[in-house]
Motif scaffolding. Sequence first.
Motif, PDB file in Angstrom:
ATOM      1  N   LEU A 126       0.831  -1.206   0.000  1.00 55.02           N
ATOM      2  CA  LEU A 126       0.000   0.000   0.000  1.00 55.02           C
ATOM      3  C   LEU A 126       0.865   1.255   0.000  1.00 55.02           C
ATOM      4  N   TRP A 127       1.862   1.284   0.869  1.00 53.78           N
ATOM      5  CA  TRP A 127       2.743   2.454   0.943  1.00 53.78           C
ATOM      6  C   TRP A 127       3.587   2.600  -0.319  1.00 53.78           C
ATOM      7  N   LEU A 128       3.973   1.500  -0.931  1.00 58.69           N
ATOM      8  CA  LEU A 128       4.747   1.567  -2.165  1.00 58.69           C
ATOM      9  C   LEU A 128       3.905   2.172  -3.288  1.00 58.69           C
ATOM     10  N   ILE A 129       2.692   1.728  -3.413  1.00 59.01           N
ATOM     11  CA  ILE A 129       1.797   2.288  -4.441  1.00 59.01           C
ATOM     12  C   ILE A 129       1.560   3.768  -4.170  1.00 59.01           C
ATOM     13  N   GLY A 130       1.298   4.115  -2.902  1.00 54.73           N
ATOM     14  CA  GLY A 130       1.094   5.519  -2.544  1.00 54.73           C
ATOM     15  C   GLY A 130       2.330   6.370  -2.745  1.00 54.73           C
ATOM     16  N   GLY A 131       3.495   5.789  -2.564  1.00 61.54           N
ATOM     17  CA  GLY A 131       4.739   6.530  -2.753  1.00 61.54           C
ATOM     18  C   GLY A 131       5.112   6.710  -4.205  1.00 61.54           C
ATOM     19  N   LEU A 132       4.718   5.755  -5.027  1.00 62.19           N
ATOM     20  CA  LEU A 132       5.010   5.873  -6.458  1.00 62.19           C
ATOM     21  C   LEU A 132       4.085   6.867  -7.149  1.00 62.19           C
ATOM     22  N   ALA A 133       2.911   7.097  -6.591  1.00 60.87           N
ATOM     23  CA  ALA A 133       1.935   7.986  -7.220  1.00 60.87           C
ATOM     24  C   ALA A 133       2.472   9.389  -7.470  1.00 60.87           C
ATOM     25  N   PRO A 134       3.163  10.022  -6.513  1.00 63.71           N
ATOM     26  CA  PRO A 134       3.656  11.372  -6.820  1.00 63.71           C
ATOM     27  C   PRO A 134       4.835  11.383  -7.791  1.00 63.71           C
ATOM     28  N   VAL A 135       5.511  10.259  -7.945  1.00 63.62           N
ATOM     29  CA  VAL A 135       6.656  10.199  -8.844  1.00 63.62           C
ATOM     30  C   VAL A 135       6.194  10.042 -10.293  1.00 63.62           C
ATOM     31  N   LEU A 136       5.109   9.339 -10.469  1.00 64.01           N
ATOM     32  CA  LEU A 136       4.595   9.055 -11.797  1.00 64.01           C
ATOM     33  C   LEU A 136       3.585  10.129 -12.197  1.00 64.01           C
ATOM     34  N   VAL A 137       3.787  10.720 -13.327  1.00 64.48           N
ATOM     35  CA  VAL A 137       2.898  11.768 -13.806  1.00 64.48           C
ATOM     36  C   VAL A 137       2.227  11.263 -15.078  1.00 64.48           C
ATOM     37  N   VAL A 138       0.918  11.397 -15.131  1.00 71.55           N
ATOM     38  CA  VAL A 138       0.179  10.968 -16.313  1.00 71.55           C
ATOM     39  C   VAL A 138      -0.270  12.208 -17.079  1.00 71.55           C
ATOM     40  N   GLU A 139       0.172  12.291 -18.318  1.00 70.86           N
ATOM     41  CA  GLU A 139      -0.215  13.398 -19.185  1.00 70.86           C
ATOM     42  C   GLU A 139      -0.833  12.849 -20.465  1.00 70.86           C
ATOM     43  N   ARG A 140      -2.062  13.190 -20.701  1.00 68.06           N
ATOM     44  CA  ARG A 140      -2.758  12.798 -21.927  1.00 68.06           C
ATOM     45  C   ARG A 140      -2.655  11.303 -22.199  1.00 68.06           C
ATOM     46  N   GLY A 141      -2.768  10.520 -21.153  1.00 69.77           N
ATOM     47  CA  GLY A 141      -2.731   9.076 -21.321  1.00 69.77           C
ATOM     48  C   GLY A 141      -1.344   8.477 -21.340  1.00 69.77           C
ATOM     49  N   ASP A 142      -0.291   9.299 -21.425  1.00 70.53           N
ATOM     50  CA  ASP A 142       1.090   8.804 -21.397  1.00 70.53           C
ATOM     51  C   ASP A 142       1.639   8.944 -19.992  1.00 70.53           C
ATOM     52  N   MET A 143       2.455   7.981 -19.591  1.00 70.55           N
ATOM     53  CA  MET A 143       3.067   8.048 -18.275  1.00 70.55           C
ATOM     54  C   MET A 143       4.500   8.540 -18.420  1.00 70.55           C
ATOM     55  N   HIS A 144       4.874   9.488 -17.568  1.00 70.61           N
ATOM     56  CA  HIS A 144       6.218  10.046 -17.583  1.00 70.61           C
ATOM     57  C   HIS A 144       6.765  10.058 -16.162  1.00 70.61           C
ATOM     58  N   TRP A 145       8.037   9.724 -16.017  1.00 71.24           N
ATOM     59  CA  TRP A 145       8.685   9.834 -14.708  1.00 71.24           C
ATOM     60  C   TRP A 145       9.151  11.267 -14.533  1.00 71.24           C
ATOM     61  N   LEU A 146       8.967  11.805 -13.322  1.00 67.19           N
ATOM     62  CA  LEU A 146       9.488  13.134 -13.035  1.00 67.19           C
ATOM     63  C   LEU A 146      11.012  13.097 -13.081  1.00 67.19           C
ATOM     64  N   PRO A 147      11.653  14.155 -13.555  1.00 70.16           N
ATOM     65  CA  PRO A 147      13.115  14.160 -13.584  1.00 70.16           C
ATOM     66  C   PRO A 147      13.675  14.095 -12.163  1.00 70.16           C
ATOM     67  N   PRO A 148      14.757  13.350 -11.963  1.00 73.41           N
ATOM     68  CA  PRO A 148      15.324  13.219 -10.619  1.00 73.41           C
ATOM     69  C   PRO A 148      15.861  14.550 -10.091  1.00 73.41           C
ATOM     70  N   SER A 149      15.778  14.708  -8.780  1.00 68.56           N
ATOM     71  CA  SER A 149      16.337  15.875  -8.117  1.00 68.56           C
ATOM     72  C   SER A 149      16.850  15.444  -6.751  1.00 68.56           C
ATOM     73  N   ARG A 150      17.648  16.298  -6.141  1.00 65.81           N
ATOM     74  CA  ARG A 150      18.212  15.989  -4.832  1.00 65.81           C
ATOM     75  C   ARG A 150      17.114  15.845  -3.778  1.00 65.81           C
TER      76      ARG A 150
END
Length: 135
Positions: free
Chosen positions: A79-103
């Motif tokens: 549950l926590w893994l799914i919840g933690g991945l949600a802010p990292v994964l961005v869905v735009e127009r049906g495509d999934m994109h990973w947010l660029p890494p930052s410190r």
Amino acid sequence: MEPSSPARPASVAAAAALLGVFGIAVMVNALLAQGFSGWTEVANIPRALLRLAGAGVVAWGLWRGASWAWWLGLALAILWLIGGLAPVLVVERGDMHWLPPSRGQLVLAVSLVSLVCVIGLLLTPSARAYLRPRR
């Protein structure tokens, strides 16, 4: 743990320790990383405290060899893994994109990697055998 119980496998000890790492990472993220970036919401601190408490209870149960800790640990980690991945994964127009890494995402990455490891460790045969209900 009863005197006649088998020795705690390294997989269970490591899963308990990694749950502690996860709990600490969640608190560090809530208190420091989000605070420095200026987007801390009041609701994030109680949620982080709840995750820290949940991780602590499950880690304690795993350390003591309680069979309920295997089920609860696996369920919460997923549950926590799914919840933690949600802010990292961005869905735009049906495509999934990973947010660029930052410190600022380092603490988040530590928490997610620790959860993946907890799930893997709890699914090992030694952990499952050790945490199987005893009659």
